[in-house]
Enzyme design. Structure first.
Site, mmCIF file in Angstrom:
data_model
loop_
_atom_site.group_PDB
_atom_site.id
_atom_site.type_symbol
_atom_site.label_atom_id
_atom_site.label_comp_id
_atom_site.label_asym_id
_atom_site.label_seq_id
_atom_site.Cartn_x
_atom_site.Cartn_y
_atom_site.Cartn_z
ATOM 1 N N CYS A 116 0.824 -1.206 0.000
ATOM 2 C CA CYS A 116 0.000 0.000 0.000
ATOM 3 C C CYS A 116 0.854 1.250 0.000
ATOM 4 O O CYS A 116 2.074 1.197 0.010
ATOM 5 C CB CYS A 116 -0.875 -0.010 1.253
ATOM 6 S SG CYS A 116 -1.719 -1.561 1.497
ATOM 7 N N LYS A 126 3.215 -2.135 -7.918
ATOM 8 C CA LYS A 126 4.579 -1.943 -8.431
ATOM 9 C C LYS A 126 5.640 -2.476 -7.473
ATOM 10 O O LYS A 126 6.669 -2.981 -7.898
ATOM 11 C CB LYS A 126 4.811 -0.449 -8.648
ATOM 12 C CG LYS A 126 6.182 -0.080 -9.185
ATOM 13 C CD LYS A 126 6.156 0.012 -10.646
ATOM 14 C CE LYS A 126 7.502 0.159 -11.290
ATOM 15 N NZ LYS A 126 7.566 -0.557 -12.563
HETATM 16 C C1 BG6 Z 1 6.087 -6.628 -8.924
HETATM 17 C C2 BG6 Z 1 5.913 -5.638 -10.059
HETATM 18 O O1 BG6 Z 1 5.302 -6.256 -7.856
HETATM 19 O O2 BG6 Z 1 7.445 -6.664 -8.479
HETATM 20 C C3 BG6 Z 1 6.834 -6.041 -11.196
HETATM 21 O O3 BG6 Z 1 4.548 -5.639 -10.481
HETATM 22 C C4 BG6 Z 1 8.273 -6.112 -10.693
HETATM 23 O O4 BG6 Z 1 6.740 -5.123 -12.244
HETATM 24 C C5 BG6 Z 1 8.413 -7.003 -9.467
HETATM 25 O O5 BG6 Z 1 9.097 -6.581 -11.717
HETATM 26 C C6 BG6 Z 1 9.790 -6.860 -8.826
HETATM 27 O O6 BG6 Z 1 9.939 -5.531 -8.383
HETATM 28 P P1 BG6 Z 1 11.364 -4.932 -7.966
HETATM 29 O O7 BG6 Z 1 11.048 -3.561 -7.501
HETATM 30 O O8 BG6 Z 1 11.896 -5.792 -6.880
HETATM 31 O O9 BG6 Z 1 12.243 -4.956 -9.175
#
Ligand code: BG6
Length: 610
Positions: free
Chosen positions: A2, A605
């Site tokens: 969140c 994200k």
């Molecule tokens: C997910 C996202 O929650 O986490 C993806 O939706 C992302 O897009 C993945 O690749 C890993 O995130 P990070 O920030 O660890 O590279």
């Protein structure tokens, strides 16, 4: 995962407007429900409902809420379904304490039972509510907000951050216990939030608290204290140079398309960093390690697979790559003080990755090198060293430019390491690095321009495709998996990424007339991939090819549209370019299906929960 935001102002009365303006920048963190608690003359006005911040603002007039302080929360549901009652912020027993959290309270079930048995009125199935009740509980004992907030952490187990206030007190309090938190001091207001983009609309004068610290916000100041002993800590704000404009669409219909088009500049910027003074530090870590692991999730993991091929080819170094959540059970016992863990996370906050970081630190399993995009993230502060990916903020939930930067970083480090350990001769290393620096930005732009139209046309023919495969071979193994992930993430169609030689060992049975299979090739391996294409064509499957134009491949696509041609380049540059038509294909299918590719359902994200 969140996004929370708390603001205290001196004399403005438009707290709703400020909270909505800032929180909007956190939409990529959660859009299951949104709520605002605004305080005016000792009364808390709490409005919340299911939906994105735009939808709930339209419904409940969040930006019209009056008051000089308040808390907002954007939710990505974990504990409790995305409903109005589970939306945050929450009240304590009475409408006096108000607050919201981000993260996970692991002892949710037991603590909720304990609170209810001691007479607390717990209204929802959401673990964030327990943070407010914990403060409420200790306030009954101490009558002191500061002490209540500090002691609440004794009861709450897990990784979280929360903000809380009392209707009759001007301050807002915040706690950082494993989830991200940033604070800011503006002229006549202060702010605390889960991430920097939501602080920047108010100020770039920021404070990064560490885990185990709490904040007290008044209109003019943010004071930082140790939760353990309540001692005041000396934390000076620093000026953030992050450009708030990155969080604007810049005339593009979606952040995803904007960020795809930023990739040529990302190559230039990240090569500037890689060729800078800190590369000695990173190369030494790689050189000194007796065993190398790459740990990542989602798109970062797919880039790590591509990285493994570069380290094999250019440096002769085996990189053991693993998914964050899988690492401990799969390799946890194979590490020692000579190991190097390369932790790849654009956000620097992904819980699965921070768990591995904590494992390495607590077990003394060697060094950690973070590859990250968000400056100020937990991974940046806690890894032994880190490489900034230089992408600027990535707002769209599906990763594009960050995946690209990670792939370039791996290609560069592998070439440098190979030059140093003699696996390749210096001229080969230098020529490849020159291509990364001088040719790749231009080739990336040409690929975007050329394959944009091709992808758009192909997308139209794939609107009704609900199930397909995306196959790679050699260097395009990770690329195909990334293409498949993009189609799953933003088109809601099942697309499995797989190694093409493995397809005949089972999945080939799924192929019937016109069943679509995408093959991602390089000029180096197309001779092999042709065999795999033939296996599908022999069963009348529809073969779609991504790669450089090769006469030999032409006969293997039923029609011209099914060939996404990238510009000619060196065989080791080719895999970097091949991902772009897949990014664009998924984008255009998504848009044609009426989906907002920036905010795909059920996703977030940055996942700061287990
Ligand atoms: C997910 C996202 O929650 O986490 C993806 O939706 C992302 O897009 C993945 O690749 C890993 O995130 P990070 O920030 O660890 O590279």
């Amino acid at each position: 995962m969140c996004g929370i935001t708390g603001i205290v102002t001196r004399n403005s009365d438009n707290i709703g407007e400020l909270l909505v303006k800032c929180s909007k920048k956190l939409t990529y963190r959660g859009y299951d429900s949104v709520g605002v608690a605004a305080v005016r003359n000792g009364i808390v006005d709490l409005r919340k409902d299911v939906g994105t911040i735009e939808e709930v603002n339209r419904l409940l007039g969040l930006s019209t809420m009056r008051g000089d302080r308040g808390i907002a929360q954007l939710r990505w549901a974990t504990y409790g379904a995305p409903t109005k009652v589970n939306a945050q912020p929450h009240f304590g027993c009475e409408e006096v304490f108000y607050g919201a959290h981000n993260g996970n309270i692991h002892n949710y079930v037991e603590y909720k039972r304990e609170l209810i048995e001691t007479g607390h009125i717990v209204r929802s199935e959401n673990d964030g509510e327990l943070c407010v009740h914990a403060v409420d509980k200790y306030y009954e004992e101490t009558g002191d907000m500061f002490e209540s907030v500090r002691r609440s952490t004794h009861d709450l187990k897990g990784a979280y951050a929360y903000a809380v206030g009392r209707a009759d007190e001007q301050e807002i309090y915040a706690v950082k216990m494993g989830s991200s938190l940033v604070a800011g001091i503006a002229g006549d207001a202060t702010i605390v939030s889960s991430d920097l983009p939501s602080v920047l609309p108010l100020t770039n004068n920021v404070i990064y608290p560490a885990d185990g610290e709490m904040l007290v916000l008044t209109p003019d100041d943010v004071k930082v204290f140790s939760i353990e002993d309540g001692e005041r800590l000396d934390r000076h704000p620093q000026i953030s140079t992050v450009d708030a404009g990155a969080a604007e669409k810049g005339g593009y219909p979606h952040f995803m398309l904007k960020e795809i088009n930023e990739q040529p500049k990302v190559v230039q910027d990240v090569m500037g960093i890689l060729e800078g003074p800190r590369n000695e530090e990173w190369l030494q870590l790689l050189e000194e390690a007796s065993r190398h692991y790459i740990i990542a999730c989602g798109s970062s993991y797919n880039a790590s697979i591509v990285g493994t091929y570069y380290f094999n080819r250019l440096a002769g170094v085996p990189m053991i790559h693993a998914i964050g959540g899988q690492f401990q059970p799969m390799y946890g016992k194979t590490m020692d003080e000579g190991s190097l863990s390369v932790l790849v996370s654009q956000s620097g906050e992904t819980k699965d990755i921070l768990n591995v970081l904590n494992l390495v630190k607590t077990e003394n399993y060697g060094k950690t090198l973070g590859i990250l995009n968000v400056i100020g993230s937990t991974l940046m502060f806690q890894a032994d060293s880190y490489i900034p990916m230089a992408c600027g903020y990535e707002v769209s939930v599906p990763a594009t430019k960050t995946y690209f930067s990670q792939s370039v970083i791996f290609a560069y480090l592998a070439a440098k390491l190979g030059e140093r350990n003699g696996h390749i001769d210096s001229s080969e290393a230098k020529s490849f690095i020159k291509q990364l620096q001088n040719d790749l930005p231009r080739l990336t732009q040409v690929t975007i321009d050329r394959t944009g139209i091709l992808a758009k046309n192909l997308a139209r023919t794939m609107m009704n495709v609900k199930d397909l495969y995306c196959l790679g071979y050699g260097f395009t193994d990770g690329v195909a998996k990334e293409g498949a992930l993009k189609i799953k993430e933003i088109c809601y169609n099942h697309c499995e990424g797989m190694y093409s030689s493995e397809f005949k060992h089972g999945p080939l049975s799924i192929v019937t007339r016109d069943y679509p299979v995408i093959f991602v090739t390089t000029t180096e391996d197309s001779w092999m991939v042709i065999n795999h294409i033939n296996e599908v064509r022999a069963r009348h499957g529809r073969t779609i090819v991504v790669g450089e134009y090769e006469e030999t491949l032409q006969p293997y696509v039923a029609n011209k549209l099914d060939y996404l041609v990238v510009p000619k380049s060196d065989a080791l540059i080719n895999p970097l370019l091949d991902v772009i038509p897949l990014q664009l294909l998924s984008y255009y299918i998504s848009v044609d299906l009426g989906i907002n590719p920036d905010l795909p359902r059920n996703l977030s994200k940055t996942l700061t929960v287990d």
